[in-house]
Design an enzyme around this catalytic site. Sequence first.
Site, PDB file in Angstrom:
ATOM      1  CG  PHE A  75     -20.466 -34.231  35.325  1.00  0.00           C
ATOM      2  CD1 PHE A  75     -20.630 -34.752  34.052  1.00  0.00           C
ATOM      3  CD2 PHE A  75     -19.461 -34.766  36.126  1.00  0.00           C
ATOM      4  CE1 PHE A  75     -19.816 -35.779  33.581  1.00  0.00           C
ATOM      5  CE2 PHE A  75     -18.631 -35.787  35.662  1.00  0.00           C
ATOM      6  CZ  PHE A  75     -18.819 -36.294  34.391  1.00  0.00           C
TER       7      PHE A  75
ATOM      8  CG  ASP B  83     -19.459 -41.375  22.985  1.00  0.00           C
ATOM      9  OD1 ASP B  83     -19.390 -40.144  23.125  1.00  0.00           O
ATOM     10  OD2 ASP B  83     -20.414 -41.927  22.409  1.00  0.00           O
ATOM     11  CB  SER B  84     -20.002 -42.092  29.017  1.00  0.00           C
ATOM     12  OG  SER B  84     -19.647 -40.742  29.258  1.00  0.00           O
TER      13      SER B  84
ATOM     14  CG  HIS C  88     -20.879 -44.897  33.813  1.00  0.00           C
ATOM     15  ND1 HIS C  88     -21.025 -44.082  34.916  1.00  0.00           N
ATOM     16  CD2 HIS C  88     -20.844 -44.052  32.747  1.00  0.00           C
ATOM     17  CE1 HIS C  88     -21.095 -42.818  34.531  1.00  0.00           C
ATOM     18  NE2 HIS C  88     -20.972 -42.776  33.227  1.00  0.00           N
ATOM     19  NE  ARG C  89     -16.424 -41.008  32.228  1.00  0.00           N
ATOM     20  CZ  ARG C  89     -17.476 -40.301  32.596  1.00  0.00           C
ATOM     21  NH1 ARG C  89     -17.591 -39.871  33.840  1.00  0.00           N
ATOM     22  NH2 ARG C  89     -18.429 -40.018  31.733  1.00  0.00           N
TER      23      ARG C  89
ATOM     24  CD  GLU D   5     -18.195 -32.641  13.148  1.00  0.00           C
ATOM     25  OE1 GLU D   5     -19.393 -32.988  13.357  1.00  0.00           O
ATOM     26  OE2 GLU D   5     -17.811 -31.465  13.209  1.00  0.00           O
TER      27      GLU D   5
ATOM     28  CE1 TYR E 173     -30.151 -36.448  30.980  1.00  0.00           C
ATOM     29  CE2 TYR E 173     -27.929 -37.061  30.286  1.00  0.00           C
ATOM     30  CZ  TYR E 173     -29.173 -36.543  29.990  1.00  0.00           C
ATOM     31  OH  TYR E 173     -29.463 -36.108  28.718  1.00  0.00           O
TER      32      TYR E 173
END
Length: 211
Positions: free
Chosen positions: A165, A68-69, A193-194, A39, A167
């Site tokens: 993938f 989480d991005s 960013h990753r 969750e 945006y």
Amino acid sequence: MRVVLASNNAKKLTELRSLFAALPVELVSQKELGITEAEEPHVTFVENALAKARHAARAFGGAAIADDSGLCVDALGGAPGVASAHFAPVEPQAAEREVQRALQDAANNRLLLDRLRAFQAASERRASFVSTLVALRHADDPEPLIAFGRWSGEILFAPRGSGGFGYDPLMFIAAFGRSVAELDAEAKNAISHRALAAREMAALMRAQWLR
């Protein structure tokens, strides 16, 4: 060292495996291990990443890493933010996960363009891809490793490019004169960013786990 990635996103797994290639770490997806998705009830990237990492680590019985991005658009007060993956309401239409993900991505992009219709100047369409990585040695690890990455640009008026993938087709990077979807994987993995978060995480893992 075997580490489970708390994600079922095949493209994210490929990206992170490439970014962690220099580490003595075997990254395996939770899908390969039959681990269900966690969750994600929180409003910040770091809280959701921690929740996902704990869930996967507990099911795996060992180390886990979670990302989480999402996309944060200044004019929208940071939205879509943690809701980036499911920004637009989309009913399940395909049995194959990646096909459904592509349908969701397209709907998300359409909704984003609609929300930004009133913002015509480039300065009003500033946005950042944000990534938070959390790594745990085990589910109850009191000292999680946390790394952050931010990649800024502006939102285009229409999609450009077929790579990446999410945006990626809408995020324009002025330094390259291209959308993220128009960059090759090597370029993206060097500056995304990753990639920034992964480099920081790799340094933390070397210093804390692999010494």
